[in-house]
Design a protein around this motif. Structure first.
Motif, short mmCIF file in Angstrom:
data_model
loop_
_atom_site.label_atom_id
_atom_site.label_comp_id
_atom_site.label_asym_id
_atom_site.label_seq_id
_atom_site.Cartn_x
_atom_site.Cartn_y
_atom_site.Cartn_z
N GLN A 1 61.32 42.67 61.55
CA GLN A 1 59.96 43.29 61.34
C GLN A 1 59.09 42.94 62.63
O GLN A 1 59.60 42.30 63.60
CB GLN A 1 59.12 42.20 60.44
CG GLN A 1 59.42 40.89 60.65
CD GLN A 1 58.51 39.82 59.54
OE1 GLN A 1 59.04 39.98 58.12
NE2 GLN A 1 57.94 38.91 60.07
N CYS A 2 57.95 43.74 62.75
CA CYS A 2 57.14 43.73 64.05
C CYS A 2 56.84 42.22 64.37
O CYS A 2 56.29 41.40 63.59
CB CYS A 2 56.18 44.53 63.77
SG CYS A 2 54.97 44.71 65.23
N ARG A 3 56.82 41.79 65.66
CA ARG A 3 56.67 40.58 66.25
C ARG A 3 55.16 40.12 66.36
O ARG A 3 54.77 39.12 66.40
CB ARG A 3 57.42 40.08 67.34
CG ARG A 3 57.10 40.55 68.49
CD ARG A 3 57.89 39.93 69.56
NE ARG A 3 59.19 39.85 69.65
CZ ARG A 3 60.00 40.61 69.94
NH1 ARG A 3 59.67 41.64 70.38
NH2 ARG A 3 61.32 40.41 69.68
N VAL A 4 54.60 41.29 66.29
CA VAL A 4 53.06 41.16 66.30
C VAL A 4 52.28 41.27 65.01
O VAL A 4 51.55 40.51 64.68
CB VAL A 4 52.40 42.04 67.30
CG1 VAL A 4 50.64 42.39 67.27
CG2 VAL A 4 52.58 41.94 68.70
N CYS A 5 52.70 42.26 64.13
CA CYS A 5 51.90 42.51 63.13
C CYS A 5 52.81 42.05 61.81
O CYS A 5 52.13 42.25 60.45
CB CYS A 5 51.29 43.89 62.77
SG CYS A 5 52.44 45.23 62.41
N GLY A 6 53.93 41.91 61.56
CA GLY A 6 54.85 41.66 60.73
C GLY A 6 55.50 42.79 59.96
O GLY A 6 56.34 42.81 58.90
N PHE B 1 59.42 51.56 67.21
CA PHE B 1 58.26 51.46 67.57
C PHE B 1 57.51 51.27 66.18
O PHE B 1 57.97 51.72 65.08
CB PHE B 1 57.79 52.77 67.90
CG PHE B 1 56.15 53.34 67.81
CD1 PHE B 1 55.50 52.98 69.03
CD2 PHE B 1 55.59 54.21 66.84
CE1 PHE B 1 54.08 53.16 69.12
CE2 PHE B 1 54.33 54.36 66.99
CZ PHE B 1 53.50 53.96 68.04
N CYS B 2 56.34 50.33 66.42
CA CYS B 2 55.64 49.99 65.02
C CYS B 2 54.57 50.83 64.83
O CYS B 2 53.64 50.98 65.66
CB CYS B 2 55.25 48.38 65.19
SG CYS B 2 53.98 48.00 63.82
N LYS B 3 54.53 51.67 63.88
CA LYS B 3 53.42 52.68 63.54
C LYS B 3 52.17 51.97 63.29
O LYS B 3 50.97 52.36 63.72
CB LYS B 3 53.70 53.47 62.45
CG LYS B 3 54.60 54.62 62.62
CD LYS B 3 54.42 55.62 61.43
CE LYS B 3 55.26 56.75 61.50
NZ LYS B 3 55.56 57.40 60.50
N TYR B 4 52.30 50.59 62.82
CA TYR B 4 50.89 49.86 62.49
C TYR B 4 50.11 49.16 63.74
O TYR B 4 48.90 49.38 63.79
CB TYR B 4 50.95 48.85 61.54
CG TYR B 4 51.55 49.54 60.13
CD1 TYR B 4 50.78 50.05 59.49
CD2 TYR B 4 53.01 49.87 60.17
CE1 TYR B 4 50.98 50.80 58.24
CE2 TYR B 4 53.51 50.47 59.00
CZ TYR B 4 52.53 51.11 57.94
OH TYR B 4 52.87 51.59 56.79
N CYS B 5 50.97 48.67 64.69
CA CYS B 5 50.27 48.10 65.92
C CYS B 5 50.61 48.53 67.06
O CYS B 5 50.14 48.11 68.23
CB CYS B 5 50.34 46.58 65.87
SG CYS B 5 52.03 46.12 66.25
N ALA B 6 51.48 49.82 67.06
CA ALA B 6 51.89 50.50 68.38
C ALA B 6 52.67 49.49 69.45
O ALA B 6 52.80 49.74 70.50
CB ALA B 6 50.53 51.07 69.02
ZN LIG Z 1 53.55 46.06 64.33
#
Ligand SMILES: [Zn+2]
Length: 436
Positions: A8-13, A48-53
Protein backbone atom coordinates in the motif's frame (compact mmCIF):
# COMPACT_ATOMS: atom_id res chain seq x y z
CA UNK A 1 15.67 -12.38 0.91
CA UNK A 2 16.61 -9.06 2.55
CA UNK A 3 13.61 -7.04 1.37
CA UNK A 4 9.89 -6.57 1.91
CA UNK A 5 7.16 -6.02 -0.67
CA UNK A 6 5.12 -2.79 -0.74
CA UNK A 7 1.37 -3.47 -0.72
CA UNK A 8 0.00 0.00 0.00
CA UNK A 9 1.03 3.61 -0.60
CA UNK A 10 3.31 4.90 2.15
CA UNK A 11 1.70 8.34 2.10
CA UNK A 12 -2.05 7.74 1.75
CA UNK A 13 -2.38 3.99 2.44
CA UNK A 14 -4.13 3.17 -0.85
CA UNK A 15 -3.58 -0.40 -2.14
CA UNK A 16 -4.35 0.77 -5.69
CA UNK A 17 -0.81 1.01 -7.07
CA UNK A 18 0.02 0.96 -10.80
CA UNK A 19 3.40 -0.26 -12.13
CA UNK A 20 4.91 1.86 -14.93
CA UNK A 21 8.66 1.09 -15.02
CA UNK A 22 10.39 -2.27 -14.63
CA UNK A 23 14.18 -2.67 -14.80
CA UNK A 24 14.17 -6.36 -13.89
CA UNK A 25 16.55 -7.71 -11.24
CA UNK A 26 19.60 -5.48 -10.69
CA UNK A 27 22.35 -5.18 -8.05
CA UNK A 28 22.39 -2.40 -5.41
CA UNK A 29 24.01 0.62 -7.09
CA UNK A 30 26.17 1.72 -4.15
CA UNK A 31 27.54 -1.72 -3.32
CA UNK A 32 30.82 -1.51 -5.19
CA UNK A 33 32.64 -4.77 -5.83
CA UNK A 34 36.22 -5.39 -4.72
CA UNK A 35 36.70 -8.83 -6.26
CA UNK A 36 35.22 -10.99 -9.01
CA UNK A 37 32.10 -11.99 -7.07
CA UNK A 38 28.60 -11.49 -8.47
CA UNK A 39 26.53 -9.20 -6.25
CA UNK A 40 22.99 -10.07 -5.08
CA UNK A 41 20.25 -8.67 -7.28
CA UNK A 42 16.82 -7.30 -6.33
CA UNK A 43 13.70 -6.51 -8.39
CA UNK A 44 13.33 -2.86 -9.40
CA UNK A 45 9.81 -1.72 -10.33
CA UNK A 46 8.11 1.64 -9.88
CA UNK A 47 4.46 1.97 -8.83
CA UNK A 48 2.21 5.03 -9.11
CA UNK A 49 -0.49 5.88 -6.55
CA UNK A 50 -3.47 7.44 -8.32
CA UNK A 51 -4.76 8.99 -5.11
CA UNK A 52 -1.76 11.01 -3.91
CA UNK A 53 0.49 10.82 -7.00
CA UNK A 54 3.41 9.25 -5.15
CA UNK A 55 5.74 7.09 -7.23
CA UNK A 56 7.32 4.37 -5.12
CA UNK A 57 9.37 1.19 -5.51
CA UNK A 58 7.61 -2.15 -5.23
CA UNK A 59 10.09 -3.39 -2.59
CA UNK A 60 12.03 -2.03 0.41
CA UNK A 61 15.56 -3.42 0.79
CA UNK A 62 16.72 -3.78 4.40
CA UNK A 63 18.30 -0.37 5.25
CA UNK A 64 21.10 -2.08 7.19
CA UNK A 65 22.20 -3.69 3.92
CA UNK A 66 22.08 -0.35 2.09
CA UNK A 67 23.64 2.11 4.51
CA UNK A 68 26.15 0.40 6.79
CA UNK A 69 29.01 1.84 4.75
CA UNK A 70 28.00 4.58 2.36
CA UNK A 71 30.39 5.81 -0.34
CA UNK A 72 28.75 9.17 -1.15
CA UNK A 73 30.48 12.13 0.52
CA UNK A 74 28.58 15.43 0.32
CA UNK A 75 31.66 17.63 0.68
CA UNK A 76 33.28 16.19 -2.46
CA UNK A 77 30.99 18.35 -4.60
CA UNK A 78 31.71 22.09 -4.71
CA UNK A 79 28.21 22.64 -6.12
CA UNK A 80 26.60 20.98 -3.12
CA UNK A 81 28.79 22.90 -0.69
CA UNK A 82 27.67 26.16 -2.25
CA UNK A 83 24.06 25.01 -2.03
CA UNK A 84 24.49 24.29 1.71
CA UNK A 85 26.00 27.75 2.19
CA UNK A 86 22.99 29.40 0.53
CA UNK A 87 20.61 27.31 2.62
CA UNK A 88 22.26 28.28 5.92
CA UNK A 89 22.08 31.97 4.99
CA UNK A 90 18.42 31.71 3.86
CA UNK A 91 17.25 29.96 7.02
CA UNK A 92 19.18 32.38 9.19
CA UNK A 93 17.36 35.16 7.32
CA UNK A 94 13.96 33.61 8.15
CA UNK A 95 14.89 33.44 11.85
CA UNK A 96 16.51 36.86 11.66
CA UNK A 97 16.35 39.06 14.73
CA UNK A 98 15.61 36.20 17.07
CA UNK A 99 19.21 35.18 17.61
CA UNK A 100 22.43 37.12 17.96
CA UNK A 101 25.28 34.78 17.05
CA UNK A 102 28.79 35.43 18.40
CA UNK A 103 32.18 34.57 16.87
CA UNK A 104 32.43 30.87 16.00
CA UNK A 105 36.16 30.25 16.21
CA UNK A 106 36.84 32.06 19.46
CA UNK A 107 39.39 30.14 21.52
CA UNK A 108 38.93 32.51 24.51
CA UNK A 109 35.38 31.26 25.00
CA UNK A 110 36.67 27.75 25.46
CA UNK A 111 34.69 25.70 27.95
CA UNK A 112 32.06 28.33 28.57
CA UNK A 113 30.22 27.45 25.37
CA UNK A 114 27.52 25.66 27.34
CA UNK A 115 26.46 28.87 29.08
CA UNK A 116 26.65 30.78 25.82
CA UNK A 117 24.73 28.26 23.80
CA UNK A 118 21.43 29.69 24.87
CA UNK A 119 22.18 32.69 22.68
CA UNK A 120 22.62 30.51 19.63
CA UNK A 121 20.06 28.83 17.43
CA UNK A 122 20.38 25.04 17.38
CA UNK A 123 20.38 22.91 14.27
CA UNK A 124 19.76 19.21 13.95
CA UNK A 125 20.71 17.74 10.57
CA UNK A 126 19.24 14.31 9.86
CA UNK A 127 21.34 12.03 7.62
CA UNK A 128 24.13 14.55 7.99
CA UNK A 129 26.53 12.65 5.72
CA UNK A 130 30.04 14.07 6.33
CA UNK A 131 28.70 17.22 8.02
CA UNK A 132 28.75 19.45 4.93
CA UNK A 133 25.55 21.32 5.89
CA UNK A 134 26.40 21.36 9.62
CA UNK A 135 29.67 23.16 8.88
CA UNK A 136 27.87 25.88 6.96
CA UNK A 137 25.35 26.46 9.75
CA UNK A 138 28.16 26.56 12.26
CA UNK A 139 29.77 29.33 10.24
CA UNK A 140 26.50 31.21 10.73
CA UNK A 141 26.78 30.88 14.50
CA UNK A 142 24.60 27.82 15.08
CA UNK A 143 25.16 25.03 17.55
CA UNK A 144 24.95 21.97 15.35
CA UNK A 145 24.22 18.30 15.82
CA UNK A 146 23.79 15.54 13.30
CA UNK A 147 22.46 12.01 13.01
CA UNK A 148 24.00 9.77 10.39
CA UNK A 149 23.61 5.99 9.98
CA UNK A 150 26.88 5.35 8.12
CA UNK A 151 29.78 4.78 10.48
CA UNK A 152 32.44 5.74 7.90
CA UNK A 153 30.87 9.19 7.43
CA UNK A 154 30.52 9.78 11.19
CA UNK A 155 34.17 8.94 11.71
CA UNK A 156 35.18 11.29 8.94
CA UNK A 157 33.19 14.12 10.52
CA UNK A 158 34.72 13.51 13.94
CA UNK A 159 38.22 13.35 12.50
CA UNK A 160 37.86 16.67 10.66
CA UNK A 161 36.18 18.24 13.68
CA UNK A 162 39.35 17.79 15.72
CA UNK A 163 41.13 20.16 13.37
CA UNK A 164 39.23 23.27 14.43
CA UNK A 165 37.71 24.72 17.58
CA UNK A 166 33.96 24.36 17.50
CA UNK A 167 31.13 26.07 19.30
CA UNK A 168 29.63 22.74 20.19
CA UNK A 169 28.78 19.98 17.80
CA UNK A 170 27.97 16.31 17.92
CA UNK A 171 27.29 13.48 15.50
CA UNK A 172 25.21 10.41 16.41
CA UNK A 173 25.83 7.24 14.46
CA UNK A 174 22.22 6.09 14.09
CA UNK A 175 19.17 5.94 11.84
CA UNK A 176 16.69 8.71 12.59
CA UNK A 177 13.86 7.45 14.79
CA UNK A 178 12.68 7.17 18.43
CA UNK A 179 16.07 6.13 19.79
CA UNK A 180 18.00 8.99 18.14
CA UNK A 181 15.22 11.36 19.18
CA UNK A 182 15.68 10.37 22.82
CA UNK A 183 19.32 11.46 22.71
CA UNK A 184 18.42 14.71 20.95
CA UNK A 185 15.76 15.49 23.55
CA UNK A 186 18.21 14.99 26.39
CA UNK A 187 20.29 17.87 25.00
CA UNK A 188 19.40 21.42 24.01
CA UNK A 189 16.10 22.20 22.35
CA UNK A 190 16.24 22.25 18.56
CA UNK A 191 15.21 25.31 16.54
CA UNK A 192 15.75 23.99 13.02
CA UNK A 193 15.65 20.39 11.78
CA UNK A 194 17.05 19.84 8.31
CA UNK A 195 16.84 16.66 6.25
CA UNK A 196 18.41 16.81 2.79
CA UNK A 197 18.00 13.97 0.32
CA UNK A 198 16.88 11.49 2.92
CA UNK A 199 13.05 11.42 2.91
CA UNK A 200 13.02 9.55 -0.39
CA UNK A 201 15.11 6.82 1.30
CA UNK A 202 12.69 6.33 4.20
CA UNK A 203 10.00 3.65 4.35
CA UNK A 204 7.98 4.95 7.32
CA UNK A 205 7.83 8.59 6.26
CA UNK A 206 5.13 9.46 8.79
CA UNK A 207 7.17 8.26 11.78
CA UNK A 208 10.24 10.08 10.44
CA UNK A 209 8.39 13.42 10.30
CA UNK A 210 6.63 12.88 13.66
CA UNK A 211 10.00 12.30 15.37
CA UNK A 212 11.42 15.45 13.77
CA UNK A 213 8.38 17.39 14.92
CA UNK A 214 8.93 16.13 18.44
CA UNK A 215 12.61 17.15 18.33
CA UNK A 216 11.36 20.70 17.70
CA UNK A 217 8.85 20.62 20.52
CA UNK A 218 11.26 21.86 23.17
CA UNK A 219 12.12 24.81 21.05
CA UNK A 220 10.07 28.01 20.90
CA UNK A 221 7.42 28.88 18.37
CA UNK A 222 9.92 29.65 15.63
CA UNK A 223 10.96 26.01 15.26
CA UNK A 224 10.82 24.68 11.73
CA UNK A 225 11.65 21.64 9.69
CA UNK A 226 13.30 22.09 6.30
CA UNK A 227 13.37 19.14 3.93
CA UNK A 228 14.80 18.70 0.46
CA UNK A 229 13.92 15.91 -1.92
CA UNK A 230 14.68 15.36 -5.61
CA UNK A 231 11.60 16.68 -7.43
CA UNK A 232 9.75 13.90 -9.27
CA UNK A 233 8.67 16.45 -11.91
CA UNK A 234 12.25 16.38 -13.19
CA UNK A 235 12.32 12.59 -13.13
CA UNK A 236 9.21 12.52 -15.31
CA UNK A 237 9.74 15.53 -17.57
CA UNK A 238 13.53 15.35 -17.95
CA UNK A 239 13.68 11.56 -18.31
CA UNK A 240 15.90 11.09 -15.23
CA UNK A 241 15.11 7.39 -14.95
CA UNK A 242 18.66 6.65 -13.75
CA UNK A 243 17.79 8.33 -10.43
CA UNK A 244 15.55 5.32 -9.80
CA UNK A 245 17.43 2.77 -7.72
CA UNK A 246 16.87 0.73 -4.57
CA UNK A 247 17.84 3.46 -2.11
CA UNK A 248 15.16 5.81 -3.46
CA UNK A 249 11.93 4.31 -2.18
CA UNK A 250 9.77 7.34 -3.05
CA UNK A 251 9.75 9.92 -5.86
CA UNK A 252 7.99 12.99 -4.50
CA UNK A 253 5.83 15.48 -6.25
CA UNK A 254 4.68 18.33 -4.05
CA UNK A 255 1.17 16.84 -3.67
CA UNK A 256 2.16 13.75 -1.62
CA UNK A 257 4.66 15.81 0.40
CA UNK A 258 2.01 18.32 1.35
CA UNK A 259 -0.37 15.49 2.26
CA UNK A 260 2.05 13.69 4.56
CA UNK A 261 3.23 16.81 6.41
CA UNK A 262 -0.40 17.88 6.94
CA UNK A 263 -1.24 14.39 8.21
CA UNK A 264 1.62 14.71 10.75
CA UNK A 265 0.29 18.07 11.99
CA UNK A 266 3.26 20.12 10.82
CA UNK A 267 1.99 21.86 7.68
CA UNK A 268 4.24 23.12 4.89
CA UNK A 269 4.19 26.93 4.75
CA UNK A 270 6.66 27.50 1.91
CA UNK A 271 7.99 25.51 -1.04
CA UNK A 272 10.92 26.38 -3.30
CA UNK A 273 12.52 24.74 -6.32
CA UNK A 274 16.31 24.43 -6.54
CA UNK A 275 18.60 23.23 -9.32
CA UNK A 276 20.70 20.93 -7.16
CA UNK A 277 20.74 17.17 -7.94
CA UNK A 278 18.92 17.63 -11.23
CA UNK A 279 16.08 19.63 -9.58
CA UNK A 280 14.91 19.52 -5.97
CA UNK A 281 12.02 20.70 -3.85
CA UNK A 282 12.73 22.41 -0.56
CA UNK A 283 9.80 22.61 1.85
CA UNK A 284 9.57 24.56 5.10
CA UNK A 285 7.14 23.20 7.71
CA UNK A 286 6.17 24.40 11.14
CA UNK A 287 3.49 23.78 13.73
CA UNK A 288 3.02 27.45 14.45
CA UNK A 289 3.75 31.02 13.60
CA UNK A 290 4.37 31.01 9.86
CA UNK A 291 1.44 31.78 7.52
CA UNK A 292 1.07 29.51 4.49
CA UNK A 293 2.56 31.28 1.49
CA UNK A 294 1.22 31.42 -2.08
CA UNK A 295 4.01 29.15 -3.31
CA UNK A 296 2.16 26.20 -1.74
CA UNK A 297 -1.17 26.58 -3.56
CA UNK A 298 0.52 27.69 -6.78
CA UNK A 299 2.75 24.64 -7.07
CA UNK A 300 -0.11 22.24 -6.34
CA UNK A 301 -2.22 23.86 -9.06
CA UNK A 302 0.69 23.81 -11.50
CA UNK A 303 1.33 20.08 -10.99
CA UNK A 304 -2.36 19.35 -11.55
CA UNK A 305 -2.46 21.51 -14.70
CA UNK A 306 0.63 19.77 -16.09
CA UNK A 307 -0.94 16.32 -15.75
CA UNK A 308 1.58 15.12 -13.15
CA UNK A 309 -1.15 13.62 -10.99
CA UNK A 310 -2.38 11.33 -13.80
CA UNK A 311 -1.05 7.90 -14.80
CA UNK A 312 -0.91 8.69 -18.56
CA UNK A 313 2.08 10.97 -18.02
CA UNK A 314 4.05 8.06 -16.54
CA UNK A 315 3.30 5.68 -19.36
CA UNK A 316 4.78 8.20 -21.82
CA UNK A 317 7.89 8.45 -19.66
CA UNK A 318 8.45 4.71 -19.92
CA UNK A 319 8.77 4.85 -23.73
CA UNK A 320 11.18 7.76 -23.50
CA UNK A 321 13.41 5.92 -21.00
CA UNK A 322 13.50 2.84 -23.23
CA UNK A 323 14.51 4.94 -26.25
CA UNK A 324 17.37 6.64 -24.35
CA UNK A 325 18.77 3.28 -23.23
CA UNK A 326 18.63 1.94 -26.80
CA UNK A 327 20.31 5.09 -28.20
CA UNK A 328 23.14 4.89 -25.66
CA UNK A 329 23.65 1.20 -26.37
CA UNK A 330 23.80 1.83 -30.13
CA UNK A 331 26.27 4.70 -29.77
CA UNK A 332 28.65 2.79 -27.49
CA UNK A 333 28.51 -0.31 -29.68
CA UNK A 334 29.48 1.81 -32.68
CA UNK A 335 32.34 3.53 -30.81
CA UNK A 336 33.52 0.13 -29.60
CA UNK A 337 33.59 -1.23 -33.16
CA UNK A 338 35.63 1.84 -34.20
CA UNK A 339 38.17 1.08 -31.46
CA UNK A 340 37.45 4.27 -29.47
CA UNK A 341 38.25 4.55 -25.79
CA UNK A 342 35.30 5.63 -23.65
CA UNK A 343 35.78 6.59 -19.99
CA UNK A 344 32.98 7.41 -17.57
CA UNK A 345 33.17 10.36 -15.18
CA UNK A 346 31.41 10.02 -11.81
CA UNK A 347 30.77 6.55 -10.34
CA UNK A 348 27.52 7.86 -8.86
CA UNK A 349 24.66 5.53 -8.04
CA UNK A 350 22.73 6.95 -10.96
CA UNK A 351 25.59 6.35 -13.38
CA UNK A 352 26.04 2.79 -12.21
CA UNK A 353 22.27 2.25 -12.49
CA UNK A 354 22.13 3.67 -16.00
CA UNK A 355 24.86 1.29 -17.19
CA UNK A 356 23.10 -1.71 -15.66
CA UNK A 357 19.67 -0.76 -17.04
CA UNK A 358 21.12 -0.21 -20.52
CA UNK A 359 23.11 -3.48 -20.35
CA UNK A 360 26.52 -1.76 -20.75
CA UNK A 361 29.60 -3.33 -19.19
CA UNK A 362 33.41 -3.24 -19.35
CA UNK A 363 33.39 -4.12 -23.04
CA UNK A 364 31.98 -0.65 -23.80
CA UNK A 365 33.32 1.55 -20.98
CA UNK A 366 37.05 1.12 -20.34
CA UNK A 367 37.08 2.67 -16.90
CA UNK A 368 35.29 5.25 -14.73
CA UNK A 369 37.00 7.95 -12.68
CA UNK A 370 35.72 9.34 -9.41
CA UNK A 371 37.16 11.76 -6.83
CA UNK A 372 35.91 9.76 -3.83
CA UNK A 373 38.85 7.71 -2.47
CA UNK A 374 36.52 4.98 -1.08
CA UNK A 375 35.27 4.23 -4.59
CA UNK A 376 38.64 4.08 -6.28
CA UNK A 377 40.17 0.69 -7.16
CA UNK A 378 36.81 -1.08 -6.97
CA UNK A 379 34.41 -2.25 -9.70
CA UNK A 380 30.86 -1.22 -10.52
CA UNK A 381 28.37 -3.91 -9.40
CA UNK A 382 26.87 -5.87 -12.30
CA UNK A 383 28.66 -4.09 -15.16
CA UNK A 384 32.08 -4.72 -13.54
CA UNK A 385 33.84 -1.59 -14.82
CA UNK A 386 37.01 -0.55 -12.91
CA UNK A 387 36.86 2.75 -10.97
CA UNK A 388 40.04 4.83 -10.85
CA UNK A 389 41.15 8.26 -9.63
CA UNK A 390 41.00 11.22 -12.07
CA UNK A 391 44.75 10.91 -12.81
CA UNK A 392 43.84 7.84 -14.81
CA UNK A 393 42.65 10.09 -17.65
CA UNK A 394 46.27 10.90 -18.38
CA UNK A 395 47.33 7.25 -18.25
CA UNK A 396 44.75 5.84 -20.66
CA UNK A 397 43.66 8.81 -22.69
CA UNK A 398 39.92 8.68 -23.57
CA UNK A 399 38.46 9.63 -26.94
CA UNK A 400 35.08 10.12 -25.27
CA UNK A 401 34.15 11.01 -21.69
CA UNK A 402 30.70 9.79 -20.70
CA UNK A 403 29.35 12.18 -18.05
CA UNK A 404 27.59 9.75 -15.72
CA UNK A 405 27.08 12.31 -12.92
CA UNK A 406 25.24 14.57 -15.41
CA UNK A 407 23.82 16.72 -12.59
CA UNK A 408 27.38 18.05 -12.14
CA UNK A 409 27.99 18.29 -15.92
CA UNK A 410 29.44 21.81 -15.88
CA UNK A 411 31.70 21.11 -12.90
CA UNK A 412 33.03 17.91 -14.50
CA UNK A 413 33.54 19.50 -17.93
CA UNK A 414 35.39 22.44 -16.35
CA UNK A 415 37.68 20.01 -14.57
CA UNK A 416 38.53 18.24 -17.83
CA UNK A 417 38.99 21.27 -20.10
CA UNK A 418 42.20 19.68 -21.42
CA UNK A 419 40.01 16.98 -22.98
CA UNK A 420 37.96 19.39 -25.11
CA UNK A 421 41.04 21.46 -25.94
CA UNK A 422 42.77 18.42 -27.41
CA UNK A 423 39.78 17.42 -29.54
CA UNK A 424 38.14 14.94 -27.13
CA UNK A 425 34.36 14.57 -27.08
CA UNK A 426 31.75 14.23 -24.33
CA UNK A 427 28.67 12.02 -24.15
CA UNK A 428 25.76 13.35 -22.11
CA UNK A 429 23.26 10.50 -21.60
CA UNK A 430 20.27 12.29 -19.99
CA UNK A 431 17.62 13.50 -20.90
CA UNK A 432 18.52 12.42 -24.45
CA UNK A 433 21.86 11.01 -25.61
CA UNK A 434 24.02 13.87 -26.89
CA UNK A 435 27.61 14.01 -28.14
CA UNK A 436 29.37 17.34 -27.53
ZN1 LIG B 1 -0.88 7.41 -2.16
Amino acid sequence: MGYKTVTQCRVCGSPDLHPYLDFGNVPLANKLVTDGSSPDTYPLRVLFCKYCALSQLSIVVDPKVLYSNYPYHSSVSATFKKHCREMAVTIKGILNGRFKPVEVNDPIRGDSWAQDSIQHPHLLDIAANDGCLMNEFEEEGYFVSGVEPSSNLCEEYRRKRMQRIRLGSSMQNEFWGRSALKTVKSGWGIDVVTALNVLAHVDDVEEFILCAKEALRRSDELGMMVVEVPYARNLIEDNQFDTIYHEHLSYFLFKPLQKIFAKCGIPIFRVEQHNIHGGSLRVYASEYWYPVEDSVTQLLAQEEADGLHRLEKYQVMRFRAEKTMADLRDLLKRLNSEGKIVAGYGASAKGISLLNYAGLDDRFIHYIVDETPDKQWTFTPGSHIPIADPDHFSKIYPDYILILAWNFQKELMDKTRWHAESGGRYIIPIPEVKVL
